[in-house]
Design a protein around this motif. Structure first.
Motif, PDB file in Angstrom:
ATOM      1  N   GLU A   1       0.873  -1.171   0.000  1.00 27.44           N
ATOM      2  CA  GLU A   1       0.000   0.000   0.000  1.00 27.44           C
ATOM      3  C   GLU A   1       0.912   1.222   0.000  1.00 27.44           C
ATOM      4  O   GLU A   1       2.078   1.102   0.370  1.00 27.44           O
ATOM      5  CB  GLU A   1      -0.870   0.038   1.280  1.00 27.44           C
TER       6      GLU A   1
ATOM      7  N   PHE B   1     -13.271   3.413   2.615  1.00 27.75           N
ATOM      8  CA  PHE B   1     -12.134   2.725   3.237  1.00 27.75           C
ATOM      9  C   PHE B   1     -12.376   2.610   4.747  1.00 27.75           C
ATOM     10  O   PHE B   1     -12.143   1.571   5.350  1.00 27.75           O
ATOM     11  CB  PHE B   1     -10.834   3.502   3.003  1.00 27.75           C
TER      12      PHE B   1
ATOM     13  N   ALA C   1     -15.179   2.634   6.343  1.00 26.38           N
ATOM     14  CA  ALA C   1     -16.259   1.694   6.644  1.00 26.38           C
ATOM     15  C   ALA C   1     -15.744   0.258   6.571  1.00 26.38           C
ATOM     16  O   ALA C   1     -16.060  -0.584   7.423  1.00 26.38           O
ATOM     17  CB  ALA C   1     -17.417   1.904   5.674  1.00 26.38           C
ATOM     18  N   GLU C   2     -14.931  -0.026   5.560  1.00 24.70           N
ATOM     19  CA  GLU C   2     -14.372  -1.367   5.448  1.00 24.70           C
ATOM     20  C   GLU C   2     -13.417  -1.659   6.605  1.00 24.70           C
ATOM     21  O   GLU C   2     -13.392  -2.768   7.142  1.00 24.70           O
ATOM     22  CB  GLU C   2     -13.660  -1.560   4.096  1.00 24.70           C
TER      23      GLU C   2
ATOM     24  N   CYS D   1     -13.726  -4.709   9.205  1.00 23.75           N
ATOM     25  CA  CYS D   1     -12.616  -5.651   9.439  1.00 23.75           C
ATOM     26  C   CYS D   1     -12.276  -5.716  10.928  1.00 23.75           C
ATOM     27  O   CYS D   1     -12.011  -6.792  11.467  1.00 23.75           O
ATOM     28  CB  CYS D   1     -11.371  -5.240   8.659  1.00 23.75           C
TER      29      CYS D   1
ATOM     30  N   ILE E   1      -4.857  -7.332   9.634  1.00 17.06           N
ATOM     31  CA  ILE E   1      -4.129  -6.827   8.476  1.00 17.06           C
ATOM     32  C   ILE E   1      -5.066  -6.162   7.456  1.00 17.06           C
ATOM     33  O   ILE E   1      -4.779  -5.060   6.988  1.00 17.06           O
ATOM     34  CB  ILE E   1      -3.291  -7.955   7.834  1.00 17.06           C
ATOM     35  N   PRO E   2      -6.178  -6.796   7.099  1.00 13.24           N
ATOM     36  CA  PRO E   2      -7.074  -6.098   6.182  1.00 13.24           C
ATOM     37  C   PRO E   2      -7.531  -4.741   6.737  1.00 13.24           C
ATOM     38  O   PRO E   2      -7.624  -3.760   6.006  1.00 13.24           O
ATOM     39  CB  PRO E   2      -8.248  -7.067   6.030  1.00 13.24           C
TER      40      PRO E   2
ATOM     41  N   ASP F   1      -4.659  -2.334   6.304  1.00  8.39           N
ATOM     42  CA  ASP F   1      -4.556  -1.909   4.905  1.00  8.39           C
ATOM     43  C   ASP F   1      -5.507  -0.744   4.619  1.00  8.39           C
ATOM     44  O   ASP F   1      -5.141   0.228   3.964  1.00  8.39           O
ATOM     45  CB  ASP F   1      -4.906  -3.071   3.960  1.00  8.39           C
ATOM     46  N   TYR F   2      -6.720  -0.883   5.102  1.00  8.81           N
ATOM     47  CA  TYR F   2      -7.683   0.182   4.826  1.00  8.81           C
ATOM     48  C   TYR F   2      -7.319   1.464   5.572  1.00  8.81           C
ATOM     49  O   TYR F   2      -7.559   2.567   5.075  1.00  8.81           O
ATOM     50  CB  TYR F   2      -9.107  -0.272   5.150  1.00  8.81           C
TER      51      TYR F   2
ATOM     52  N   ARG G   1      -4.923   3.143   3.477  1.00 11.78           N
ATOM     53  CA  ARG G   1      -5.578   3.801   2.341  1.00 11.78           C
ATOM     54  C   ARG G   1      -6.249   5.090   2.806  1.00 11.78           C
ATOM     55  O   ARG G   1      -6.204   6.107   2.117  1.00 11.78           O
ATOM     56  CB  ARG G   1      -6.600   2.866   1.695  1.00 11.78           C
TER      57      ARG G   1
END
Lengths: 1003, 1003
Positions: free
Chosen positions: A31, A220, A222-223, A227, A234-235, A238-239, A242
């Protein structure tokens, strides 16, 4: 000379170097990150108790740093090499210096410095303490003891080493522009990265669609939340990355206002915290699979004391060897030691002749001359029976005396007779001889060190000890004897270390009295005052060599003194063309960024020279100069770029861009704020009685005052917003008074240290007031008043500036009226409660100012309770009241006024005064005097006027209450009583609106 | 044995290796990419003429490959090491093999193979040809000559080498699970990556929010477009990568339907193309700064022929040495050579005795025995004046003869007399002696090679030559003489090369006749038939050693034969537990993925063994076996994982998930489609007269037929959708007939090669028909009919299956009626035009099928013009018509029918027939015969029935038109004429709805 390493060879060497030293080699993250820290290999792995050693490259994206490839040193993408050592291996600085050696950078040929630089990422809830590493003035590495991440205190602490690869390679290849770096022997850095750099800049600054990126951010986020809820570390991370990069791009687009920024930071921090929690819990659930056998606690028990007790006074030395202390921490430590050492020695009953406290960034030293070999003895008396009981008539001890003696372990013969409280008693004297100093000090010294406190302190190893920076060695000698103790995982001894340029080589101190000689041999100037003088003299001499002088700047001199232990000055030069830049910019760059001394000519104009104080000797001075000149050139080139870019437009042309810079969601953009200021300023100008011309200037200044926020220079160096606003206004052909007002409206307070700023602009005062009243009225209205320690919008500073500017200008002004005027222009409803809260908030700042000026708190309270709304008048009142309170007859004045108040204050009812019902002459007399005073007092009366008018009443009140007056206020006759109370109520009420004397001590 | 390299050591070695060979070392990209190819350092730098050599690590994310960490070999993230060599250095395979050597993988100890594997990325508009590199059966590297990117043909071509790092390290460390890889001597791969792997899987498969990701995709795409418009290559590319990864996650979530996928691909490809254009233009504008001096065209001019002409026949050898040819290309090349060599020799007038065409994956060889030393001579005759003109009466040549002789450069004496076209002329005979073969071949051979064609061919160097794979050496010998020529940048010589396991060592061929012996010495079996036999025998022998046999599979045997030049069989084993998996799965894995021969027992059941044909000798067979067994174990473990996961639910439970799998935006989800099929199937069942029980089965099958698309096994191996649908249906307790119908509805056509599939399910036929009619009616209705070469929805295949299944089942069926029934269930309006187009589309497939079956095009056209709507009946008609056309009397039959048509066809009016107006007996007779025929013919008549009925008319028509009949159709009397025309119109119309005889040749 062999060919310097290429960019990729530097990377390969560092990978090899750290792999050989037990680091796992990791890869850049998938990322866009702002720094290697954001790679999960740092920010997550740093959490929890498990060991972790890792090294990796990280191309790092910081949109704001983009310069369209036009700048030879600043790019939106630069390449970091990141190393994490967890736990601290004990010698991370030395390992790091070895890695530089592997790259061909020999510490003996350069000035390599560890300069305080702490690190904080609000977005990650992370911070650490450490340094930037300077290589001949060039920042090449960030070296941090990572203390907290995701809101978690880190235990163990991670050592984070972040190499700036481009900087290092440019240095190795002796280049002026990053684009010229030889990457692989064939292509240059510019070959492969210049075009992408330009494109990213165009995207980040000009093209990115604010609306779409805002939507992306929300998606991002919200995701990320979803998560986190599902425990997917990790996910989620990542967001968050972002989110962070998207935020950075929005910021570069100028789409983020001051207040919005705080909101975004909070959102990101919340997420980062939750991810940290999730990761920490995950590792815990996994039972920390990497946790090795607990590192054996090698606290080798040392015998109580190996040292033989002395029998005569000796010199005592304590040296605390540290990694580079921040300049201010060094000052703090020295002044604390100056207090603490005598206090501790005194408490330990260890006498001495004299004391010296010494220090450099790498050592704190205490030299005590003539330290007593033993503690002073003490006597303890135990009181026994009275003499008459203890001795019989024959003077022989009785059974009582014997029992007492036996109980306290003395012979009957040793009992003494003492007179106590007028009676005669036998006493047992428990005389305690002092212990040898060598036995006392081992406990005293660690306690002493532990008592030192710093603004920010850190932990670094399993000892859990906190200090400004890691302590790496300890020397404690009494005469030639080591005082044995342990602290921070170290065992004290006689091994000290030389300076960095001497490779921190260990040397032994045989006797405390050799210490200074040994340091002197090693060119270490351990006395801070001596160092300061040497530096000042060297710098002045060099400046004189080019016909210049060093402007007086004690703060800078003090700081530089605290940055070196082996000072050597050198003279550097820069291209004259940069002198066309505003002085403020050049000076800011030289002082703030580089701690160089500027050089001025006879007229006070900057010359193209500067003085650097290196840490080290005269060796290789040319290469050190060469490096430092390259650094300042790069920084000036940067500033020059901004200046040229900004100068392409008039200041007014920067205004529209403010429309995209949010001030606060509900309160609109900075452009909206500007519009409000343009309306508020004329109102304030009228209130404050400005001339028509001044008003005109103020209105124009209000129009332009925020425009510089859109300029590149200010986006880069926010602290220059006022200076550059003025500069660009002048360049745009504005009236110089307007330019000055634009500058001055930012001034926090008109302190004398603002040497470039003569205080003279009334328009500046008005615009500044308007600016701050607008913020206070608006932000309180939308519920963003500061709470606890949180003040994201800097409202404390704003309120304080309102107060201090009004004081400095001796300007009467009703803050309440000002807030109301500002409130009337707000796009939101402003309720009375929030206005009152804002006003009270300003009064609190005034209270602080007045107390800091040394006024007694009761005097301040007494005045502010009555007239806090007008800071200037309040201070005058405080001054006057303070003078009255200092009078010898004050207690009588106050007491007599207080009598009137005390007797009436429980009655809520205001009784009616009827002079016809007076019965005693004292009443008549009091009434007459009251009327006279009353006639002199108004709401506008100063405290002086009021008290002067009140003074004649004092004797009369006194007489009124005297038994002789025949006046009994609380008479049984209700009418009579109420009439008397009414009269006293009138007197008590005299102070209303002037001063609340009931707040005074002794009331 | 030293300790095997750790994961990070492998990376460091590869970096060092390629850096030393002139590669720029680059870093992984800052976006999630599916492969190193997507890094701009490949996909963009491959464009344009500039050289570029680069190497880098690339963690590559492929959500679909995620297995929740449950699988020891498959992960959503794996690590690539990517190398780009541009232009081709001439020996990239050898360099690659050296890099393996640097990792400790010695080619002499292993079976290292280059197995055809081409690469295509629709999302990037990119493709390339090359291989997977197998290390003892394990795919460790993708090796590609990159031919196109972003829609651009690449010139020069880039060599792309993509190492699968985990695979290589597992091999080195001899591990079964990726998680056990030693990363750095301390931590394992699982230590650092297992948890992230599991989390990413949970996110990608279960958590990612479809709605939000769809929005993200749109936002990314919009930003990409805006970047492209502004010419910002890298920012645009970044967004395309985000699109691509987002798409991949959506796909893993099962949110992308077949038709949606095509749309997404198109969108991504469009963007990728535009970015490629922008980059290419950018470099051009920059005038290709990296373009070095044009590589000197070292076409050393060789003398015309160094070889001395022979004077007796000799053996000729041509060897074309290549990098590994794909199996099918080898077949193609050999069969072309078999044709082309004789043709070229013949055209060149070079006689020979016999010819052998030989080949292995690395060489194509032609051996010609008894090749004539010279061309056959030729005579050319030039016709001169007639003899009578050329010679006077005395027989002396005239001036004409002299002039003629002079003109053609012969002596008058040399003129000859020949009889031409019945006259006598003088002729000049131009006799050309043949050239020596050594002078003819240098031109002939390159032309011959250039004539070879391949399904897909590639370029690799500046010669621009296209071939199946790069040609790396050329040998051409006539006897002992080199035939000198140049081709593809190579100069022909006598140096051939040994096999890969022998390090491709060069050896010299002194004389053509030694060639076979030299190869035999090197164990290279160059004769393909010999190789096939050796392989079959070796495999059979090994199978027999465990009591098994190799099922007959000529296709597999042929392929394997084409994959090796030095075949050695070995027997591998796998765990018996895997035998519980469906045979189809195991066989698919063994054959398709690994080209292993399965071994079956006497009952045809799979045994836990397989046969591998390695390329190489008997050395180190155990390590080769060990490697191959590890590979198959890993693949079975993967399949087993899917099977176990899928088996946790019944097939029906997979249905709801189809709701998230879009079939096509306007036509709804796969679940919607299923609902339509459930309605359509009973209608078709009734039309086709299925029994109640069959109908019941068909309905249930329609309900379940698509469910397997949601299973993991099918998501992974789409080709197993039918097999697994049946398997899971049976496991779910469905009626075996239902399971069979689910399986069969997918069958493309019921070819005999589908050996596991007995054709028997009428319900399967119905469901299959319904499935395809639904697609045809629906997709044509929404404007998605195939155009040109584009058929993203596979409608050609669907239409073909409709045709072929109906033919195979001999099932009469109106396609039109079927389409109408399907159309009635669509959620969109279906207009007549689109239905007609769909029907015509099916007819065209039928036309193709019939022509491929060998029927004459005119016969097919004649039938289809009348009854294309029913494929089965059409074919029967074609067969019958073909038989009629073959009759001796056919031309008479047709001619007489044609007479009736020809004379009437210009009249649009249908005239009224009035038998009362007949004037001649022939008319009466014809009418009677017509009526008889007419009575026998209906729209349902077969062609046979029709023609049989028509046959009696032939003579009568013939007589009718005979002069003797007295019938003149085009009589002057209009009434009479029209009556006669009417009669003939009736006869012409007899064929209507049966067959259009006017389409036949000779009509």
């Amino acid at each position: 000379m062999s060919k310097p390493l290429s960019f990729q060879q530097v990377i390969l060497r560092l990978q090899d170097f750290w792999a050989e030293r037990g680091c796992l080699i990791w890869q850049p993250y998938s990322e866009k990150v702002g720094a290697g820290t954001y790679n999960p290999a740092t920010v997550l792995r740093a959490l929890g108790p498990e060991p972790w050693n890792v090294a990796y490259v990280e191309p790092s994206y910081r949109p704001d740093d983009g310069r369209f490839g036009d700048n030879p040193n600043r790019m939106q993408m630069h390449t970091q090499f990141q190393v994490i050592l967890k736990p601290d291996p004990g010698d991370p600085q030395e390992r790091y210096l070895e890695s530089l050696y592997a790259l061909g950078i020999k510490r003996e040929e350069h000035d390599i410095r560890f300069v305080e630089d702490n690190w904080e990422s609000p977005a990650l809830g992370a911070w650490g303490l450490g340094w930037e590493v300077w290589l001949d003035g060039l920042e090449i590495t960030q070296f941090t003891y990572f203390q907290q991440a995701g809101g978690y205190a880190l235990d163990p602490v991670s050592v984070e080493i972040t190499y700036g690869l481009e900087r290092i390679v440019m240095f190795l290849q002796d280049l002026r522009a990053v684009w010229d770096i030889d990457w692989d022997g064939t292509r240059t850095y510019g070959d492969v990265l210049l075009q992408p750099e330009i494109e990213h800049c165009r995207y980040d600054f000009e093209l990115a669609d604010v609306e779409r990126l805002t939507q992306m951010y929300d998606l991002f986020e919200a995701e990320a939340k979803s998560c986190i809820e599902a425990g997917l570390v990790i996910p989620a991370h990542d967001y968050i990355l972002r989110c962070s990069h998207t935020f950075n791009v929005l910021d570069s687009r100028g789409a983020i206002g001051v207040t919005e920024r705080a909101t975004y930071f909070r959102r990101m921090r919340d997420l980062a915290r939750q991810v940290a929690v999730a990761y920490a819990e995950q590792r815990q659930r996994m039972e920390y699979p990497w946790l090795e056998e607990e590192i054996q606690n090698r606290k080798s028990q040392i015998a109580k004391s190996q040292a033989t007790a002395l029998d005569s006074p000796a010199i005592f030395l304590l040296e605390i060897g540290t990694e580079e202390l921040p300049a201010s921490d060094l000052d703090d430590a020295l002044s604390q030691l100056q207090q603490l050492v005598p206090a501790h020695l005194d408490e330990a009953r260890l006498d001495y002749d004299s004391l010296r406290v010494l220090g450099t960034p790498r050592r704190l030293a205490v030299l005590v001359e003539g330290l007593a070999p033993r503690q002073r003895p003490v006597e303890e008396l135990v009181k026994g029976p009275p003499t008459r009981v203890a001795f019989d008539s024959a003077g022989e001890p009785t059974k009582a005396a014997e029992g007492f003696a036996r109980k306290f372990g003395v012979g009957v013969k040793d009992l003494e007779v003492r007179e106590i409280d007028g009676g005669e008693y036998v006493v047992a004297v428990n005389r305690q001889e002092g212990l040898p100093a060598v036995d006392v000090l081992p406990a005293l010294l660690p306690e002493l060190i532990a008592t030192l406190r710093f603004g920010k302190s850190m932990r670094w190893n399993a000892s859990g000890v906190a200090f400004s920076r890691p302590v790496r060695w300890l020397v404690a000698l009494l005469g030639d004897a080591v005082i044995p103790f342990q602290y921070a995982g170290l065992t004290c001894g006689r091994a000290s270390r030389s300076s960095r340029p001497q490779d921190s080589a260990t040397f032994e101190v045989a006797r405390a009295d050799e210490y200074l000689d040994l340091l002197a041999e090693r060119k270490i100037v351990v006395d801070i005052d001596a160092r300061r003088i040497i530096i000042a003299e060297q710098a002045a001499k060099l400046a004189a060599s080019v016909g210049g002088t060093i402007p007086d700047d004690p703060k800078l001199l003090d700081e530089v003194t605290n940055l070196v232990e082996q000072p050597t000055a050198l003279l550097g030069h820069f291209e004259e063309e940069y002198l066309k830049l505003p002085d403020a910019v050049l000076v800011a760059v030289m002082k703030k960024h580089q701690r160089y001394f500027p050089v001025v000519d006879g007229d006070g104009n900057l010359m193209p020279h500067f003085v650097v104080i290196r840490n080290g000797g005269e060796e290789h001075l040319d290469s050190v100069r060469h490096g430092n000149e390259a650094v300042i050139r790069a920084r000036f080139a940067d500033a020059d770029f901004f200046y040229r870019e900004d100068s392409k437009k008039t200041l007014e042309e920067f205004l529209p861009r403010l429309g995209t810079l949010t001030f606060q969601e509900q309160l609109g953009s900075m452009l909206d704020k500007t519009r409000r200021l343009e309306k508020l300023v004329p109102q304030l100008a009228e209130t404050l009685g400005l001339s028509a011309k001044e008003t005109q200037v103020a209105k124009r200044a209000a129009h332009l005052c925020k425009a510089s926020l859109s300029t590149k220079m200010v986006v880069e160096m926010t602290s220059l917003q006022g200076v550059m606003g003025r500069e660009y206004a002048l360049k745009s052909g504005e009236d110089p008074n307007v330019a000055e007002a634009v500058f001055q409206h930012y001034l926090q307070y008109l302190a004398p240290s603002a040497r470039y700023v003569p205080i003279k602009s009334r328009p500046g005062l008005i615009v500044g007031l308007a600016n701050r009243l607008d913020s206070l009225a608006g932000l309180f209205a939308v519920g963003l008043a500061p709470t606890g320690s949180s003040d994201p919008y800097g409202l404390r500073r704003d309120a304080l500036s309102v107060v201090q500017n009004l004081l400095a200008h001796e300007q009467p002004f009703s803050v309440r009226a000002g807030l109301e005027a500002a409130a009337a222009l707000m796009p939101v409803d402003v309720f009375q409660e929030s206005l009152a809260a804002a006003q009270e908030f300003v009064v609190e700042r005034l209270r602080g100012v007045l107390r800091e000026e040394g006024f007694a708190y009761d005097v301040v309270d007494a005045v502010l309770a009555a007239r806090g709304d007008d800071p200037f008048r309040a201070r005058r009142a405080v001054e006057q009241l303070a003078a009255w309170v200092a009078r010898d007859d004050w207690s009588r004045i106050l007491e007599n006024y207080a009598r009137c108040v005390r007797i009436t204050r429980d009655f809520e009812e205001r009784f009616t005064l009827n002079p016809a019902r007076f019965e005693q002459p004292a009443e008549e007399k009091l009434y007459a005097a009251y009327q006279e005073t009353r006639a002199q007092v108004t709401l506008q009366s100063s405290v002086d006027q009021f008290l002067t008018a009140f003074l004649p009443l004092v004797d009369i009140i006194d007489a009124y209450f005297a038994r002789e007056s025949g006046v009994l206020v609380m008479d049984e006759d209700a009418d009579l009583r109420e009439n008397r109370l009414a009269q006293l109520q009138h007197i008590a009420a005299l102070t209303e609106g002037v001063v609340d004397l009931s707040r005074l001590e002794g009331f």
